[in-house]
Enzyme design. Structure first.
Site, PDB file in Angstrom:
ATOM      1  CE  LYS A  89      -3.055  14.182  -5.156  1.00  0.00           C
ATOM      2  NZ  LYS A  89      -2.966  15.647  -5.365  1.00  0.00           N
ATOM      3  CB  THR A  90      -0.677  13.652   1.540  1.00  0.00           C
ATOM      4  OG1 THR A  90      -0.104  13.271   0.288  1.00  0.00           O
ATOM      5  CG2 THR A  90       0.089  12.977   2.657  1.00  0.00           C
ATOM      6  CG  ASP A 134       1.972  10.460  -2.722  1.00  0.00           C
ATOM      7  OD1 ASP A 134       0.958  10.757  -3.383  1.00  0.00           O
ATOM      8  OD2 ASP A 134       2.832  11.300  -2.390  1.00  0.00           O
ATOM      9  CB  THR A 183      -1.206  14.371 -10.084  1.00  0.00           C
ATOM     10  OG1 THR A 183      -0.099  13.636 -10.609  1.00  0.00           O
ATOM     11  CG2 THR A 183      -0.856  14.820  -8.668  1.00  0.00           C
ATOM     12  NE  ARG A 242       2.082  20.399  -1.575  1.00  0.00           N
ATOM     13  CZ  ARG A 242       2.065  19.285  -2.305  1.00  0.00           C
ATOM     14  NH1 ARG A 242       2.565  19.292  -3.529  1.00  0.00           N
ATOM     15  NH2 ARG A 242       1.525  18.186  -1.822  1.00  0.00           N
TER      16      ARG A 242
END
Length: 361
Positions: A89-90, A134, A183, A242
């Site tokens: 997402k980032t 965020d 999320t 990640r």
């Protein structure tokens, strides 16, 4: 009469510090570690949308929206990215401004408790700039309502004074693009969700996409990795880039410390075995959960509070960190009567199946 300085505690008996003695400096090890982690993440993070793999549909829709917005010379519509942690997402939020050729302003949802926390960022935005929030689901209700007019009308209302003397002043903002990452999209209110023109949910990555990510990032880390080793790392990375990058960093360290520096299948097996990561990607805590559910609780159904108390862990840790992957891997069921282990969990732990297994909806 000259008064003596008041000294508390045992400082009175301490010898005076020499004038030329160096003063202790504040410990900055934690700050350095955080900075190094961010630099490492930025090194592996794609810079353009074309470099992102594993989310082709989302990337294609974003490229179309960006091209159309640039053709009309208008700001890109507000975007909401939703999905589990670690899926990019980032990364999308940082690539989009580069495609648009505009700067980006970063904000964190938990820190936005009052309208004044977001007001300076809104009023200093350049035309077409991206404002990234965020964990947007964690902003306060007051800030959320404050963002309504900012997102829709590019305007904010300021209330000056109190009581009968209170006056409301409207201030125009330069058109901008807000990108939110969450999320838990269900925690956003309907009015806030509806103000995002584009809503994209990121899914888990297939094994071949993760393999490509590992091979590319191994090159960035200047470490040699065999193709079959990259595939094995991807298979144990839970479909999450990640986690794949974290696995790659650990195996790189192991290869440099215990081997010749090259990541081979043998090195990969030994490194993951030392980290207690099995062939499904489960770690020690995941297997301890399954062992507790099967051995102590007879396979369930059992409440999560019972499991947490037995493992001496918090319920939030199990619900947020452990159970999502076990549910996705079909190792447990979350029923109305509690958690239940599936036959797949028994097989994975090499435990004989009970004579009869009953599941509750």
């Amino acid at each position: 009469m000259k008064r003596e300085p008041i000294i508390s505690g045992d400082k009175k008996n301490r010898p005076p510090r020499p004038q030329n003695e160096a003063q202790p400096e504040p410990d900055s090890s934690s700050e350095n570690a955080t900075s190094q982690q961010k630099e490492a993440d930025n090194l592996l993070r794609p810079k353009l949308l074309s470099e992102i793999v594993g989310q082709p549909d989302v990337m294609e829709r974003m490229l179309i929206a960006i091209e159309a917005a640039k053709g009309r010379a208008e700001p890109l519509g507000h975007i909401l990215f939703d999905g589990p942690p670690g899926l990019g997402k980032t990364t999308f939020a940082t690539c989009i401004p580069r495609e648009l050729g505009v700067p980006i302003e970063f904000l964190s949802g938990p820190s936005l408790t009052k309208p004044k926390d977001v007001w300076p960022s809104l009023t200093t935005l350049q035309e077409g700039q991206v404002l990234f929030i965020d964990e947007i689901h964690r902003i306060s209700k007051a800030v959320e309502e404050y963002l309504y007019t900012a997102m829709e009308d590019f305007r904010i209302d300021l209330i000056l004074g109190e009581g009968l003397n209170a006056r409301t002043y409207s201030s125009k903002l330069k058109p901008f693009t807000m990108i939110g990452a969450t999320t838990r999209a269900g925690m956003l209110s309907g009015p806030l969700r509806d103000r995002f023109v584009h809503r994209e949910r990121l899914g888990f990555y297939p094994e071949d996409a993760l393999t490509n990510i590992i091979l590319r990032n191994a090159s960035k880390l200047d470490v040699a990795v065999d193709a079959e080793a990259a595939t094995e790392i991807a298979r144990r990375s839970r479909g999450t880039p990640r986690i794949a990058n974290n696995r790659l960093r650990w195996i790189r360290d192991y290869a440099q410390a215990r081997a010749d520096g090259r990541i081979t299948m043998e090195v990969t097996y030994k490194a993951l075995q030392m980290a207690a990561i099995d062939e499904l990607g489960l770690d020690g805590q995941d297997r301890a959960y399954l062992d507790t559910l099967i051995r102590v609780c007879s396979g369930g159904p059992t409440g999560i509070n019972t499991i947490a108390a037995t493992m001496n862990l918090s319920v939030d840790t199990l619900a947020d960190e452990v159970e999502p992957f076990l549910l996705r891997s079909e190792l447990i069921l979350r029923t109305s009567r509690g958690r239940t282990a599936t036959p797949k969990a028994y097989t994975h732990l090499d435990i004989p199946l009970p004579p009869q297994m009953t599941f509750y909806d």
